[in-house]
Design an enzyme around this catalytic site. Sequence first.
Site, PDB file in Angstrom:
ATOM      1  N   GLY A   1       1.650   5.338   2.418  1.00 46.92           N
ATOM      2  CA  GLY A   1       2.418   4.834   2.249  1.00 46.92           C
ATOM      3  C   GLY A   1       3.792   5.720   2.456  1.00 46.92           C
ATOM      4  O   GLY A   1       5.126   5.550   1.791  1.00 46.92           O
TER       5      GLY A   1
ATOM      6  N   GLY B   1       1.051  -0.823  -0.337  1.00 46.20           N
ATOM      7  CA  GLY B   1      -0.266  -0.228  -0.256  1.00 46.20           C
ATOM      8  C   GLY B   1       0.999   1.134   0.271  1.00 46.20           C
ATOM      9  O   GLY B   1       0.003   2.028   0.184  1.00 46.20           O
TER      10      GLY B   1
ATOM     11  N   VAL C   1      -2.135  -7.189  -2.407  1.00 44.24           N
ATOM     12  CA  VAL C   1      -2.207  -8.179  -1.898  1.00 44.24           C
ATOM     13  C   VAL C   1      -2.653  -9.191  -1.436  1.00 44.24           C
ATOM     14  O   VAL C   1      -2.114 -10.484  -1.028  1.00 44.24           O
ATOM     15  CB  VAL C   1      -1.246  -7.143  -0.384  1.00 44.24           C
ATOM     16  CG1 VAL C   1      -3.425  -7.112   0.038  1.00 44.24           C
ATOM     17  CG2 VAL C   1      -0.582  -7.660   0.438  1.00 44.24           C
TER      18      VAL C   1
ATOM     19  N   TYR D   1     -15.048  -2.893   9.191  1.00 41.42           N
ATOM     20  CA  TYR D   1     -13.541  -2.164   9.455  1.00 41.42           C
ATOM     21  C   TYR D   1     -13.010  -1.847  10.575  1.00 41.42           C
ATOM     22  O   TYR D   1     -11.563  -2.434  10.367  1.00 41.42           O
ATOM     23  CB  TYR D   1     -13.594  -0.205   8.933  1.00 41.42           C
ATOM     24  CG  TYR D   1     -11.968   0.218   8.780  1.00 41.42           C
ATOM     25  CD1 TYR D   1     -10.939   0.310   7.978  1.00 41.42           C
ATOM     26  CD2 TYR D   1     -12.289   1.150   9.587  1.00 41.42           C
ATOM     27  CE1 TYR D   1      -9.976   0.642   7.736  1.00 41.42           C
ATOM     28  CE2 TYR D   1     -10.490   1.559  10.103  1.00 41.42           C
ATOM     29  CZ  TYR D   1      -9.506   1.536   8.661  1.00 41.42           C
ATOM     30  OH  TYR D   1      -8.208   1.527   9.488  1.00 41.42           O
TER      31      TYR D   1
HETATM   32  C1  UD1 Z   1     -10.866   7.152   9.803  1.00 38.59           C
HETATM   33  C2  UD1 Z   1     -10.005   6.153   8.955  1.00 38.59           C
HETATM   34  C3  UD1 Z   1      -9.492   5.358   9.517  1.00 38.59           C
HETATM   35  C4  UD1 Z   1      -8.684   5.334  10.564  1.00 38.59           C
HETATM   36  C5  UD1 Z   1      -9.231   6.234  11.418  1.00 38.59           C
HETATM   37  C6  UD1 Z   1      -8.009   6.229  13.112  1.00 38.59           C
HETATM   38  C7  UD1 Z   1     -10.756   6.692   7.026  1.00 38.59           C
HETATM   39  C8  UD1 Z   1     -11.619   6.898   5.546  1.00 38.59           C
HETATM   40  N1  UD1 Z   1     -11.204   6.991   7.942  1.00 38.59           N
HETATM   41  O1  UD1 Z   1     -11.816   6.887  10.886  1.00 38.59           O
HETATM   42  O2  UD1 Z   1      -9.190   3.934   8.203  1.00 38.59           O
HETATM   43  O3  UD1 Z   1      -8.007   3.575  11.172  1.00 38.59           O
HETATM   44  O4  UD1 Z   1      -9.075   7.223  11.152  1.00 38.59           O
HETATM   45  O5  UD1 Z   1      -8.818   7.133  13.552  1.00 38.59           O
HETATM   46  O6  UD1 Z   1      -9.741   7.699   6.658  1.00 38.59           O
HETATM   47  N2  UD1 Z   1     -17.143  13.352   9.711  1.00 38.59           N
HETATM   48  C9  UD1 Z   1     -18.325  13.933   8.973  1.00 38.59           C
HETATM   49  N3  UD1 Z   1     -18.175  14.469   7.588  1.00 38.59           N
HETATM   50  C10 UD1 Z   1     -17.496  14.404   6.911  1.00 38.59           C
HETATM   51  C11 UD1 Z   1     -17.015  13.157   6.979  1.00 38.59           C
HETATM   52  C12 UD1 Z   1     -17.126  12.183   8.719  1.00 38.59           C
HETATM   53  O7  UD1 Z   1     -18.347  14.208   9.677  1.00 38.59           O
HETATM   54  O8  UD1 Z   1     -17.972  13.987   6.025  1.00 38.59           O
HETATM   55  C13 UD1 Z   1     -17.306  12.675  11.043  1.00 38.59           C
HETATM   56  C14 UD1 Z   1     -17.261  11.623  10.688  1.00 38.59           C
HETATM   57  O9  UD1 Z   1     -19.479  11.299  11.610  1.00 38.59           O
HETATM   58  C15 UD1 Z   1     -16.407  10.943  12.247  1.00 38.59           C
HETATM   59  C16 UD1 Z   1     -15.654  11.900  12.076  1.00 38.59           C
HETATM   60  O10 UD1 Z   1     -15.852  13.075  10.952  1.00 38.59           O
HETATM   61  O11 UD1 Z   1     -17.489  11.442  13.680  1.00 38.59           O
HETATM   62  C17 UD1 Z   1     -13.857  11.162  11.667  1.00 38.59           C
HETATM   63  O12 UD1 Z   1     -14.063  10.205  10.990  1.00 38.59           O
HETATM   64  P1  UD1 Z   1     -13.773   9.613   9.600  1.00 38.59           P
HETATM   65  O13 UD1 Z   1     -12.761  10.623   9.317  1.00 38.59           O
HETATM   66  O14 UD1 Z   1     -14.183   8.901   8.870  1.00 38.59           O
HETATM   67  O15 UD1 Z   1     -12.382   9.051  10.515  1.00 38.59           O
HETATM   68  P2  UD1 Z   1     -13.368   7.836  11.697  1.00 38.59           P
HETATM   69  O16 UD1 Z   1     -14.116   7.012  11.031  1.00 38.59           O
HETATM   70  O17 UD1 Z   1     -12.879   8.084  13.101  1.00 38.59           O
END
Ligand code: UD1
Length: 371
Positions: free
Chosen positions: A15, A9, A61, A183
Amino acid sequence: MNKKVLITGGAGFIGSHLADELLEKGYEVRVLDNLCEQVHGKNCNRPAFLNPEVELIVGDVRDPKKVKEALKDIDAVYHYAAMVGVGQSMYEIKEYTDVNNVGTAVLLEALSKNPVEKLVVASSMSIYGEGLYKDAEGNIKAGLERKLDQLKRGDWEIYDAKGNVLTPYPTPETKTPSLSSVYALSKYDQERMCLLIGKAYNIPTVALRFFNVFGTRQSLSNPYTGVLAIFASRLLNDNPVLIFEDGNQMRDFVHVSDIAQASRLAMETGAAGEVFNVGSGNAYTINEIAGKLSEILNKEYIVPEISGKYRVGDIRHCFADISKVKTILGYEPKVSLAGGLIELAEWLEGQTAEDKVSEASNELAVRGLTV
Ligand code: UD1
């Protein structure tokens, strides 16, 4: 002779930064990456940001032949190939399980025949589920969850048995995992599988539990990527950011160069059989993040859209206790959120983003995965 390192990756966001860090320190770097369309776009070309000194093998992978080829003459392996969207994992169940779990299994079978000096696997804060909380008397509370009917009422917080709102508290590695998405389940599986096969075959193995990573090169056209890249894509297209719940949920945003630093240290130090949180140690709400990004991009006139909806699989608050990684690996986060956002804004100036966020939101909504 220089050590030769494989990053699965490695053409992606984290990465590729790790590749830069390792090359700068004199390592040789090979990458195995399938250049998947969701991240790399239709043409699936070698990304321009990938360091020219990286030897790239394009392959999956899950393909034992490619993995064998990629492992030839390798001294250490970073297993960073994965599908990463919490929301998407709740309906692309087979694909997430296949890429993340089976991909790890294929890699480990190959490593069991050709052990390396070190294996580092990318785990995630998402395995904790809710982080730790503290009550008014200062007691630490773990294992709490929100009920669906509470979320449907738009009641977002975590309460104690007496109905008092609890205060979020930094989460250490000792917190028992609580898996709330496919996930998260797949990340826990990757972590455990690597640690147990590492132990069985005498491959010193470390799992790094990354918190919310941000920085340049995060795919802007992948609507299932991290929140900062999604918000950037919205704002670059003059669309309002879409905020789940009320936007007061807290996360720990850690700069990708600090993730690269921790990753290198995990290989260079003697740590084995251990898990480490890698975060910044600071917490921000999603509203704060949206505000800071809008400000730096001069898009404050675009009012955020607060959906008041819960994304199934999300947790309310989680941020890292990073004392273990500091003490044992000598990790020290160097880039603040403010500094990282300035760099991100400069990079965004040269980028175009295809905003597919509405379609992605629809995918969740039609399946009842936003409530
Ligand atoms: C993210 C990562 C995940 C990683 C984790 C570690 C991604 C897609 N996910 O997950 O791979 O393992 O961090 O902490 O990179 N939100 C909004 N609006 C949006 C998108 C998200 O309000 O358009 C909110 C979500 O509801 C959440 C927060 O932002 O409360 C973070 O979301 P997101 O960036 O998807 O992160 P994680 O779910 O924490």
